[in-house]
Design a protein around this motif. Structure first.
Motif, mmCIF file in Angstrom:
data_model
loop_
_atom_site.group_PDB
_atom_site.id
_atom_site.type_symbol
_atom_site.label_atom_id
_atom_site.label_comp_id
_atom_site.label_asym_id
_atom_site.label_seq_id
_atom_site.Cartn_x
_atom_site.Cartn_y
_atom_site.Cartn_z
ATOM 1 N N ILE A 10 6.919 -6.738 -11.596
ATOM 2 C CA ILE A 10 6.035 -7.115 -10.488
ATOM 3 C C ILE A 10 6.776 -7.981 -9.488
ATOM 4 O O ILE A 10 6.670 -7.778 -8.274
ATOM 5 C CB ILE A 10 4.770 -7.817 -11.024
ATOM 6 N N ILE A 11 7.566 -8.937 -9.978
ATOM 7 C CA ILE A 11 8.330 -9.817 -9.078
ATOM 8 C C ILE A 11 9.356 -9.016 -8.291
ATOM 9 O O ILE A 11 9.449 -9.133 -7.062
ATOM 10 C CB ILE A 11 9.008 -10.950 -9.888
ATOM 11 N N VAL A 12 10.127 -8.191 -8.982
ATOM 12 C CA VAL A 12 11.147 -7.372 -8.313
ATOM 13 C C VAL A 12 10.480 -6.369 -7.379
ATOM 14 O O VAL A 12 10.946 -6.142 -6.261
ATOM 15 C CB VAL A 12 12.056 -6.664 -9.341
ATOM 16 N N GLY A 13 9.359 -5.784 -7.807
ATOM 17 C CA GLY A 13 8.629 -4.851 -6.958
ATOM 18 C C GLY A 13 8.112 -5.497 -5.692
ATOM 19 O O GLY A 13 8.185 -4.923 -4.605
ATOM 20 N N ALA A 14 7.590 -6.717 -5.813
ATOM 21 C CA ALA A 14 7.105 -7.443 -4.638
ATOM 22 C C ALA A 14 8.245 -7.737 -3.676
ATOM 23 O O ALA A 14 8.115 -7.553 -2.452
ATOM 24 C CB ALA A 14 6.419 -8.736 -5.066
ATOM 25 N N LEU A 15 9.374 -8.193 -4.208
ATOM 26 C CA LEU A 15 10.538 -8.463 -3.353
ATOM 27 C C LEU A 15 11.057 -7.187 -2.694
ATOM 28 O O LEU A 15 11.354 -7.179 -1.496
ATOM 29 C CB LEU A 15 11.658 -9.109 -4.168
ATOM 30 N N ILE A 34 3.950 -4.746 -3.491
ATOM 31 C CA ILE A 34 4.242 -4.669 -4.922
ATOM 32 C C ILE A 34 4.195 -3.211 -5.383
ATOM 33 O O ILE A 34 5.099 -2.735 -6.074
ATOM 34 C CB ILE A 34 3.253 -5.532 -5.741
ATOM 35 N N ILE A 35 3.148 -2.502 -4.957
ATOM 36 C CA ILE A 35 2.998 -1.098 -5.358
ATOM 37 C C ILE A 35 4.163 -0.263 -4.835
ATOM 38 O O ILE A 35 4.757 0.524 -5.575
ATOM 39 C CB ILE A 35 1.648 -0.538 -4.878
ATOM 40 N N LEU A 36 4.488 -0.421 -3.546
ATOM 41 C CA LEU A 36 5.594 0.347 -2.969
ATOM 42 C C LEU A 36 6.921 0.032 -3.655
ATOM 43 O O LEU A 36 7.728 0.919 -3.894
ATOM 44 C CB LEU A 36 5.721 0.075 -1.472
ATOM 45 N N GLY A 37 7.154 -1.230 -3.959
ATOM 46 C CA GLY A 37 8.395 -1.621 -4.626
ATOM 47 C C GLY A 37 8.513 -1.033 -6.015
ATOM 48 O O GLY A 37 9.562 -0.491 -6.391
ATOM 49 N N ILE A 38 7.436 -1.105 -6.790
ATOM 50 C CA ILE A 38 7.474 -0.587 -8.160
ATOM 51 C C ILE A 38 7.547 0.942 -8.157
ATOM 52 O O ILE A 38 8.390 1.530 -8.838
ATOM 53 C CB ILE A 38 6.250 -1.074 -8.963
ATOM 54 N N VAL A 39 6.677 1.581 -7.372
ATOM 55 C CA VAL A 39 6.681 3.048 -7.317
ATOM 56 C C VAL A 39 7.996 3.549 -6.722
ATOM 57 O O VAL A 39 8.572 4.537 -7.196
ATOM 58 C CB VAL A 39 5.465 3.585 -6.529
ATOM 59 N N ILE A 64 17.712 -3.292 -5.594
ATOM 60 C CA ILE A 64 18.332 -2.356 -4.642
ATOM 61 C C ILE A 64 17.661 -0.989 -4.716
ATOM 62 O O ILE A 64 17.300 -0.402 -3.690
ATOM 63 C CB ILE A 64 19.853 -2.248 -4.917
ATOM 64 N N VAL A 65 17.469 -0.498 -5.927
ATOM 65 C CA VAL A 65 16.816 0.799 -6.123
ATOM 66 C C VAL A 65 15.389 0.759 -5.588
ATOM 67 O O VAL A 65 14.930 1.690 -4.922
ATOM 68 C CB VAL A 65 16.843 1.200 -7.616
ATOM 69 N N GLY A 66 14.680 -0.339 -5.842
ATOM 70 C CA GLY A 66 13.303 -0.492 -5.373
ATOM 71 C C GLY A 66 13.204 -0.526 -3.859
ATOM 72 O O GLY A 66 12.298 0.066 -3.273
ATOM 73 N N VAL A 67 14.135 -1.220 -3.201
ATOM 74 C CA VAL A 67 14.135 -1.282 -1.730
ATOM 75 C C VAL A 67 14.368 0.104 -1.149
ATOM 76 O O VAL A 67 13.657 0.538 -0.233
ATOM 77 C CB VAL A 67 15.203 -2.283 -1.219
ATOM 78 N N ILE A 68 15.354 0.814 -1.674
ATOM 79 C CA ILE A 68 15.640 2.165 -1.173
ATOM 80 C C ILE A 68 14.434 3.076 -1.402
ATOM 81 O O ILE A 68 14.023 3.828 -0.511
ATOM 82 C CB ILE A 68 16.903 2.740 -1.846
#
Length: 83
Positions: A10-15, A34-39, A64-68
């Motif tokens: 959740i933290i990494v997804g939010a960031l 958060i949803i966009l980061g995790i998904v 990095i993977v989550g941001v992309i």
């Protein structure tokens, strides 16, 4: 997210969602970030595993993977809304 617990995901997804929001210049809320980061991380991890056979590990790698992935999802959402 591979190797991260739920709270860390959740933290990494939010960031990741927040960073993607700034890169793509979109106006999202905290929950959608958060949803966009995790998904996005899930989608990109799947694509990386299918194409390269591996993915990035750890907090930084998943960020990095989550941001992309989140940037890709924002791009696709914009394309479908316009089209």
């Amino acid at each position: 997210m591979e190797g991260l617990g739920w709270i860390a995901a959740i933290i990494v997804g939010a960031l990741a969602g927040w960073i993607a929001e700034k890169i793509m210049k979109s106006d999202m809320g905290l929950i959608l970030n958060i949803i966009l980061g995790i998904v996005g991380a899930i989608v990109m991890n799947f694509l990386l595993m299918a194409i390269l056979g591996s993915t990035l590990g750890g907090w930084i790698g998943q960020l990095i993977v989550g941001v992309i992935g989140a940037c890709l999802l924002i791009f696709l959402a914009r394309a479908f809304r316009r089209g």
